[in-house]
Design a protein around this motif. Sequence first.
Motif, PDB file in Angstrom:
ATOM      1  N   PHE A  45       0.818  -1.208   0.000  1.00 19.64           N
ATOM      2  CA  PHE A  45       0.000   0.000   0.000  1.00 19.64           C
ATOM      3  C   PHE A  45       0.857   1.266   0.000  1.00 19.64           C
ATOM      4  N   ALA A  46       2.084   1.171   0.476  1.00 16.92           N
ATOM      5  CA  ALA A  46       2.996   2.314   0.399  1.00 16.92           C
ATOM      6  C   ALA A  46       3.455   2.526  -1.047  1.00 16.92           C
ATOM      7  N   ILE A  47       3.655   1.443  -1.757  1.00 17.17           N
ATOM      8  CA  ILE A  47       4.077   1.533  -3.156  1.00 17.17           C
ATOM      9  C   ILE A  47       2.937   2.058  -4.021  1.00 17.17           C
ATOM     10  N   ASP A  48       1.730   1.556  -3.785  1.00 18.60           N
ATOM     11  CA  ASP A  48       0.563   1.976  -4.570  1.00 18.60           C
ATOM     12  C   ASP A  48      -0.671   1.983  -3.660  1.00 18.60           C
ATOM     13  N   ASP A  85      -3.542   3.004  -4.126  1.00 12.92           N
ATOM     14  CA  ASP A  85      -4.796   2.653  -4.790  1.00 12.92           C
ATOM     15  C   ASP A  85      -5.130   1.171  -4.646  1.00 12.92           C
ATOM     16  N   LEU A  86      -4.135   0.339  -4.399  1.00 11.98           N
ATOM     17  CA  LEU A  86      -4.378  -1.100  -4.257  1.00 11.98           C
ATOM     18  C   LEU A  86      -5.179  -1.419  -2.994  1.00 11.98           C
ATOM     19  N   ARG A  87      -5.196  -0.505  -2.047  1.00 12.34           N
ATOM     20  CA  ARG A  87      -5.956  -0.727  -0.812  1.00 12.34           C
ATOM     21  C   ARG A  87      -7.433  -0.976  -1.117  1.00 12.34           C
ATOM     22  N   ALA A  88      -7.908  -0.358  -2.195  1.00 19.70           N
ATOM     23  CA  ALA A  88      -9.321  -0.493  -2.578  1.00 19.70           C
ATOM     24  C   ALA A  88      -9.674  -1.923  -2.990  1.00 19.70           C
ATOM     25  N   TYR A 102     -11.423 -10.039  -8.415  1.00 28.18           N
ATOM     26  CA  TYR A 102     -11.182  -9.099  -7.311  1.00 28.18           C
ATOM     27  C   TYR A 102     -10.718  -7.736  -7.820  1.00 28.18           C
ATOM     28  N   GLY A 103     -10.425  -7.654  -9.127  1.00 27.00           N
ATOM     29  CA  GLY A 103      -9.962  -6.386  -9.687  1.00 27.00           C
ATOM     30  C   GLY A 103      -8.467  -6.325  -9.938  1.00 27.00           C
ATOM     31  N   VAL A 104      -7.773  -7.435  -9.778  1.00 29.67           N
ATOM     32  CA  VAL A 104      -6.331  -7.462 -10.026  1.00 29.67           C
ATOM     33  C   VAL A 104      -6.095  -7.346 -11.527  1.00 29.67           C
ATOM     34  N   GLU A 105      -5.178  -6.462 -11.876  1.00 24.91           N
ATOM     35  CA  GLU A 105      -4.819  -6.226 -13.270  1.00 24.91           C
ATOM     36  C   GLU A 105      -3.360  -6.600 -13.488  1.00 24.91           C
ATOM     37  N   GLU A 106      -3.018  -6.787 -14.749  1.00 23.45           N
ATOM     38  CA  GLU A 106      -1.650  -7.176 -15.091  1.00 23.45           C
ATOM     39  C   GLU A 106      -0.621  -6.195 -14.538  1.00 23.45           C
ATOM     40  N   ARG A 107      -0.939  -4.925 -14.549  1.00 27.43           N
ATOM     41  CA  ARG A 107      -0.003  -3.901 -14.073  1.00 27.43           C
ATOM     42  C   ARG A 107       0.296  -4.026 -12.578  1.00 27.43           C
ATOM     43  N   HIS A 108      -0.518  -4.769 -11.835  1.00 27.28           N
ATOM     44  CA  HIS A 108      -0.313  -4.920 -10.397  1.00 27.28           C
ATOM     45  C   HIS A 108       0.797  -5.919 -10.062  1.00 27.28           C
TER      46      HIS A 108
END
Length: 141
Positions: free
Chosen positions: A32-35, A37-40, A85-91
Amino acid sequence: MTPDQIRLVQDSFREVVPIRVAAAALFYDRLFAIDADLRALFPVRDMTKQGAKLMASLGFVAHGLDRADTILPTVRVLAKRHVTYGVEERHYPIVGQALIETLAVGLGPAFTPPVRDAWEAAYGLLANVMIAAAREDQLAA
């Protein structure tokens, strides 16, 4: 992955097991520190159960690396679930960075360059399989 890399991942994961709760918390803090937005993607605030799932999944993969053909079908199913769950390749690179940083802190001096390389190879294998499975699922839809 080479047999030596597999051994390094398996041996170092055994060192993570005693600190798995703290390691999981550190992983999500780093993620969550890196991104932020992933917290959502995580609807709960208490990440304890999610951390336990993370550690169980890492253990499953680490211990199955020497027989990858037996774990990859499960990894593919996991990838397809992650898409919902909303995971995308960029993650995937972000997760990889958080994992490596977590292992570096958690293992300290035991996280040698060869151990780092082994974990990067293992994560690369896992991420590539998951990305391919997610793409297949999206193409089929």
